[in-house]
Structure formats: structure tokens, C-alpha cells
Design a protein around this motif. Structure first.
Motif, PDB file in Angstrom:
ATOM      1  N   THR A 196      -7.843  -4.105  14.506  1.00 49.95           N
ATOM      2  CA  THR A 196      -6.802  -3.363  13.586  1.00 49.95           C
ATOM      3  C   THR A 196      -6.848  -3.345  12.321  1.00 49.95           C
ATOM      4  O   THR A 196      -6.749  -2.574  11.377  1.00 49.95           O
ATOM      5  CB  THR A 196      -5.464  -3.727  14.211  1.00 49.95           C
ATOM      6  N   ALA A 197      -7.037  -4.810  11.493  1.00 45.22           N
ATOM      7  CA  ALA A 197      -7.316  -4.890  10.122  1.00 45.22           C
ATOM      8  C   ALA A 197      -8.487  -4.443   9.629  1.00 45.22           C
ATOM      9  O   ALA A 197      -8.489  -3.787   8.557  1.00 45.22           O
ATOM     10  CB  ALA A 197      -7.038  -6.427  10.178  1.00 45.22           C
ATOM     11  N   ALA A 198      -9.591  -4.305  10.392  1.00 49.13           N
ATOM     12  CA  ALA A 198     -10.740  -3.897   9.895  1.00 49.13           C
ATOM     13  C   ALA A 198     -10.689  -2.238   9.744  1.00 49.13           C
ATOM     14  O   ALA A 198     -11.207  -1.781   8.634  1.00 49.13           O
ATOM     15  CB  ALA A 198     -11.840  -4.031  10.981  1.00 49.13           C
ATOM     16  N   ILE A 199      -9.946  -1.708  10.700  1.00 43.61           N
ATOM     17  CA  ILE A 199     -10.023  -0.295  10.787  1.00 43.61           C
ATOM     18  C   ILE A 199      -8.995  -0.050   9.623  1.00 43.61           C
ATOM     19  O   ILE A 199      -9.512   1.023   8.766  1.00 43.61           O
ATOM     20  CB  ILE A 199      -9.300   0.271  12.288  1.00 43.61           C
ATOM     21  N   LYS A 200      -8.247  -0.596   9.235  1.00 40.53           N
ATOM     22  CA  LYS A 200      -7.280  -0.228   8.128  1.00 40.53           C
ATOM     23  C   LYS A 200      -7.931  -0.198   6.884  1.00 40.53           C
ATOM     24  O   LYS A 200      -7.858   0.544   5.978  1.00 40.53           O
ATOM     25  CB  LYS A 200      -6.007  -1.078   8.028  1.00 40.53           C
ATOM     26  N   GLY A 201      -8.943  -1.289   6.629  1.00 40.34           N
ATOM     27  CA  GLY A 201      -9.740  -1.417   5.302  1.00 40.34           C
ATOM     28  C   GLY A 201     -10.741  -0.304   5.236  1.00 40.34           C
ATOM     29  O   GLY A 201     -10.648   0.222   4.307  1.00 40.34           O
ATOM     30  N   SER A 202     -11.276   0.065   6.645  1.00 38.10           N
ATOM     31  CA  SER A 202     -12.375   1.062   6.321  1.00 38.10           C
ATOM     32  C   SER A 202     -11.679   2.406   6.297  1.00 38.10           C
ATOM     33  O   SER A 202     -12.376   3.289   5.604  1.00 38.10           O
ATOM     34  CB  SER A 202     -13.052   0.937   7.645  1.00 38.10           C
ATOM     35  N   GLN A 203     -10.720   2.635   6.727  1.00 39.75           N
ATOM     36  CA  GLN A 203     -10.014   3.995   6.449  1.00 39.75           C
ATOM     37  C   GLN A 203      -9.742   4.211   5.249  1.00 39.75           C
ATOM     38  O   GLN A 203     -10.007   4.993   4.502  1.00 39.75           O
ATOM     39  CB  GLN A 203      -8.648   4.050   7.557  1.00 39.75           C
ATOM     40  N   ASN A 204      -9.148   3.084   4.620  1.00 45.41           N
ATOM     41  CA  ASN A 204      -8.625   3.258   3.131  1.00 45.41           C
ATOM     42  C   ASN A 204      -9.871   3.514   2.399  1.00 45.41           C
ATOM     43  O   ASN A 204      -9.850   4.407   1.329  1.00 45.41           O
ATOM     44  CB  ASN A 204      -7.994   1.903   2.762  1.00 45.41           C
ATOM     45  N   VAL A 205     -11.031   2.781   2.415  1.00 44.24           N
ATOM     46  CA  VAL A 205     -12.288   3.030   1.571  1.00 44.24           C
ATOM     47  C   VAL A 205     -12.631   4.603   1.860  1.00 44.24           C
ATOM     48  O   VAL A 205     -12.799   5.260   0.724  1.00 44.24           O
ATOM     49  CB  VAL A 205     -13.279   2.212   1.901  1.00 44.24           C
ATOM     50  N   LEU A 206     -12.757   5.186   3.116  1.00 43.67           N
ATOM     51  CA  LEU A 206     -13.345   6.350   3.329  1.00 43.67           C
ATOM     52  C   LEU A 206     -12.195   7.308   2.923  1.00 43.67           C
ATOM     53  O   LEU A 206     -12.963   8.509   1.921  1.00 43.67           O
ATOM     54  CB  LEU A 206     -13.363   6.563   4.754  1.00 43.67           C
TER      55      LEU A 206
END
Length: 411
Positions: A196-206
Motif C-alpha cells: 500500500t505504501a509502495a503504491i502511494k509512492g509510485s502513483q505520486n511519482v507518475l
């Protein structure tokens, strides 16, 4: 930046467990000196220079013997063709863990007793528990395929490639800065909490890089059928489908993608850059891409070290972890050969002083603790984009991609 650090740490751990457990400088790799650099093994004299080596084998959590075999192949090559270490033979002392912290600590104690100059890491899930033992003994831990936080945040550890963290950052930079994608759907291994934390980080970058359509789909690593998840990932024909799984699952994913006739480009991290994955696609490889910390080996060509790797390491063993092990051993040999009486303390000093140091089959490395601030062990964040062509991996761009600047966009 503290929140970004937490998110990226969670991201890297989630990504590494997914890959390993669930199963600007030169554009060339470095060289260890070539076949003409030293005497044959029969002329090596003096006490051997010992390197330790640790990897997980024959465990219910996984078995990764191929890095050990590649490391031994590098030792054999160094002794036979490169003059060992200043005319002394190089020796590998190995230990296999079962993936638990206790077994990693046990291996660390056993290897320290062998008095190695350094310990080379293959794939070991309990590294963080072992690091204090290496630190107390002032023995550098060096890896070409970092997996977990113990290998990434210790100042006694040196990751000569950025592993999964650098590969995903570099891939994101390529997709946004070079391909200018507007839609990206990611298929991730199902790891609740960390993911869940990983997804939030990757979503923000993209999204901060202009990708307006970001969808994330999770699936179990041992799913009976990847077709439903892939159907979701391919919905709307996105510019890119990013896959984060281990190699065994990646092979099944490309099989399913071929059966579904998915036309979107699919991008994998380096753990899947092994010949078995594109071969599983049954000829449908034109849209498959791989982010790798290493140059492609290919079916021919390359410098002397690449030729030696191709000759000594069977195709089935050619993974990012085995390339990393082979590379790390030869990189250490170069540093040790510059010292008349090599010691662990001397090697620590030499590693910390490196700047654009040639790196076998990889981007040059600089171990200044500043390549990625929150992961001081990482010495190199360069990656290559590969694709499968004419029965071997080939380079897509001919240049190194580096996405470390994207860390500032994690929040």
C-alpha cells in the motif's frame, strides 16, 4: 523528506520481497583487466586472498545457488586469466542460509572466522540481522544485487548496482522523459501493508511526471491464472504495463499476455531479465522490455569479462543476481590488486574513495554514500533498457538511464 524516506523504504522492501522472496560517465561496462592482465593460475603463489560469499539455498523461502556458482566462476577466471590478486590466488568461502535472520547471523559468524577481506552477497533475506557482525569485524559487505534494507542502509555495505530500487526509478524516468507516456497500469505482487505504501509512492511519482491514467492491480505470486489480472492491467490499452514479480511468475505472465494478445508494451524489473521469461512468450516478444542494472550478455561480442561470463555461466543461471555476483568479485579483485598487502580496512578505504570506478558489465560506481541519500550503500543507480531479439537480450537505447532524482517526488 522524512515521509518520503519512509515511503521509499516501504516501497523498496515491498519491491525486493516481491522479486526475491515471493519467489554521467562511460556508456560501457567496466573491465577487470582482460585475459592479458596476469599470469596463469599455475604461477600464483602466496597465501590465498579470501572472499566470503552468502546466499539462500534449499529453503522453503527460495533457493538461489546461481549467484554462488557465478561468483566461483569469477574466482576461477580471475585466477586462470587475470593473475589472481597481485599474483596471489583468490579463494571463495561460501555459506548458505535458509532465509531466516538466525541463519544469516550464523553464516556471518562462520564467514568472519574464515578471515575474508570482504563478504560478497548473493540473495539473502536475513542480511539485516547479519550486518552488525560484519560491521563489528570491519569487513565490507559488497553486493551486485541488493535486495533488502540491510544491504541498502548500512555504511559498511556497498551495493555496486542499485538493484530493484534503481531499476524501477530508471524505468519510470525512461517512460516519462523519453517515451512521454500518459497511461501506466502496474501489476504488482500482492503484499498488503508494505505494498500500500509502495503504491502511494509510485502513483505520486507518475502523476507528478504527467501520467494522468495510473492504475494498480495486485495478484498473488502463486496465482493459478494470471489472465484475469492481466486483463485488468490491459484494459484501455495503456501506454505501458509495469510488472513487478519474480522471474518464475514473470514467465507465466508473458505466457498469459501472449494468449490474451495484449498489445501494450510490458516492462519488467531486472529480476525477470533471464532468458526463460521471454522464451515463455512463444515468440511474442516485440512488446516486452526489461530494466536491468547490467549490460546484456548477448550471444556473442562484449569485452573479455562479458565473454568469460557467457562462457562460464550456463544460460539457465544468467540472472541479475548471478551477473551481480560475477561482477562484484571481479570489481573487488581490481581494488585489491592495487594494494601490496590487501586488508579489510584497506578495502573499506578504497571502496569509499571510488569515483566513477569501472564496473564489470555495469555502470561505473561511486561509493560516497550520496547516490541515494536515504540508502547510503548504493554506489550506482544506472540501468539499461533491454529487449529480447534474435535469441538474446539486446540494448534498447545504448545509454544508461538514471532516475534517482525522482525520489524527491515520492511524497
Amino acid at each position: 523528506m522524512r515521509q518520503a524516506s519512509r515511503v521509499l523504504l516501504a516501497f523498496s522492501v515491498a519491491l525486493s520481497v516481491a522479486i526475491a522472496g515471493a519467489g554521467c560517465t562511460s556508456q560501457r561496462g567496466g573491465s577487470s583487466g582482460g585475459a592479458a592482465a596476469g599470469a596463469s593460475a599455475t604461477h600464483l603463489t602466496g597465501p590465498p586472498v579470501t572472499l566470503g560469499f552468502v546466499t539462500i539455498e534449499n529453503s522453503t523461502l527460495g533457493s538461489y545457488p546461481e549467484p554462488r556458482r557465478a561468483a566461483q566462476a569469477a574466482v576461477n577466471y580471475a585466477n586462470a586469466a587475470l593473475g589472481g590478486v597481485g599474483g596471489r590466488p583468490l579463494r571463495l568461502a561460501t555459506c548458505a542460509t535458509d532465509g531466516s535472520p538466525e541463519s544469516s547471523q550464523n553464516c556471518a559468524n562462520r564467514l568472519v572466522a574464515e578471515k575474508p577481506i570482504a563478504v560478497v552477497g548473493g540473495v539473502d533475506f536475513g542480511t539485516q540481522a547479519a550486518m552488525p557482525i560484519y560491521e563489528a569485524a570491519h569487513i565490507p559487505y559488497v553486493t551486485g544485487s541488493p535486495q533488502l534494507s540491510g544491504e541498502l542502509d548500512s555504511k559498511n555495505a556497498f551495493a555496486l548496482s542499485g538493484g530493484s530500487v534503481a531499476e524501477l526509478l530508471g524505468l519510470t524516468d525512461y517512460l516519462t522523459a523519453t517515451r512521454h507516456i500518459r497511461s501506466a497500469h502496474a501489476l504488482y505482487v500482492d503484499l498488503p501493508g508494505l505494498l500500500t505504501a509502495a503504491i502511494k509512492g509510485s502513483q505520486n511519482v507518475l502523476r507528478k511526471k504527467g501520467v494522468t491514467d495510473v492504475r494498480l492491480i495486485t495478484e498473488k505470486s502463486d496465482a493459478a491464472d494470471f489472465a484475469p489480472a492481466l486483463t485488468q492491467a490491459a484494459a484501455g490499452n495503456p501506454d505501458a504495463i509495469i510488472v513487478v514479480f519474480q522471474a518464475a511468475a514473470c514467465a507465466r505472465i508473458v505466457q498469459a499476455a501472449a494468449a490474451l494478445n495484449i498489445r501494450s508494451d510490458i516492462y519488467f524489473v531486472g529480476a525477470c531479465a533471464t532468458p526463460a521469461v521471454p522464451r515463455a512468450a512463444g515468440g511474442r516478444t516485440d512488446h516486452l522490455y526489461f530494466a536491468s542494472s547490467y549490460l546484456p550478455v548477448g550471444s556473442s561480442g562484449g569485452d573479455a569479462d562479458t565473454v568469460a561470463y557467457r562462457k562460464a555461466v550456463p544460460e539457465a543461471d544468467r540472472t541479475s543476481a548471478s551477473q551481480g555476483a560475477f561482477s562484484a568479485v571481479l570489481d573487488l579483485r581490481v581494488l585489491l590488486a592495487k594494494t601490496p598487502q590487501p586488508t579489510s580496512d584497506g578495502l573499506l578505504t578504497a571502496l569509499r574513495a571510488t569515483h566513477d570506478q569501472p564496473n564489470v558489465m555495469a555502470h561505473p560506481y561511486t561509493c560516497d554514500n550520496k547516490q541515494i541519500d536515504i540508502f547510503p550503500a548504493i554506489c550506482n543507480t544506472g540501468i539499461r533498457l533491454l529487449r529480447w531479439k534474435d535469441n538474446s537480450f539486446s540494448d534498447v537505447t545504448g545509454t544508461w538511464q538514471d532516475g534517482r532524482q525522482l525520489i524527491t517526488l515520492i511524497n
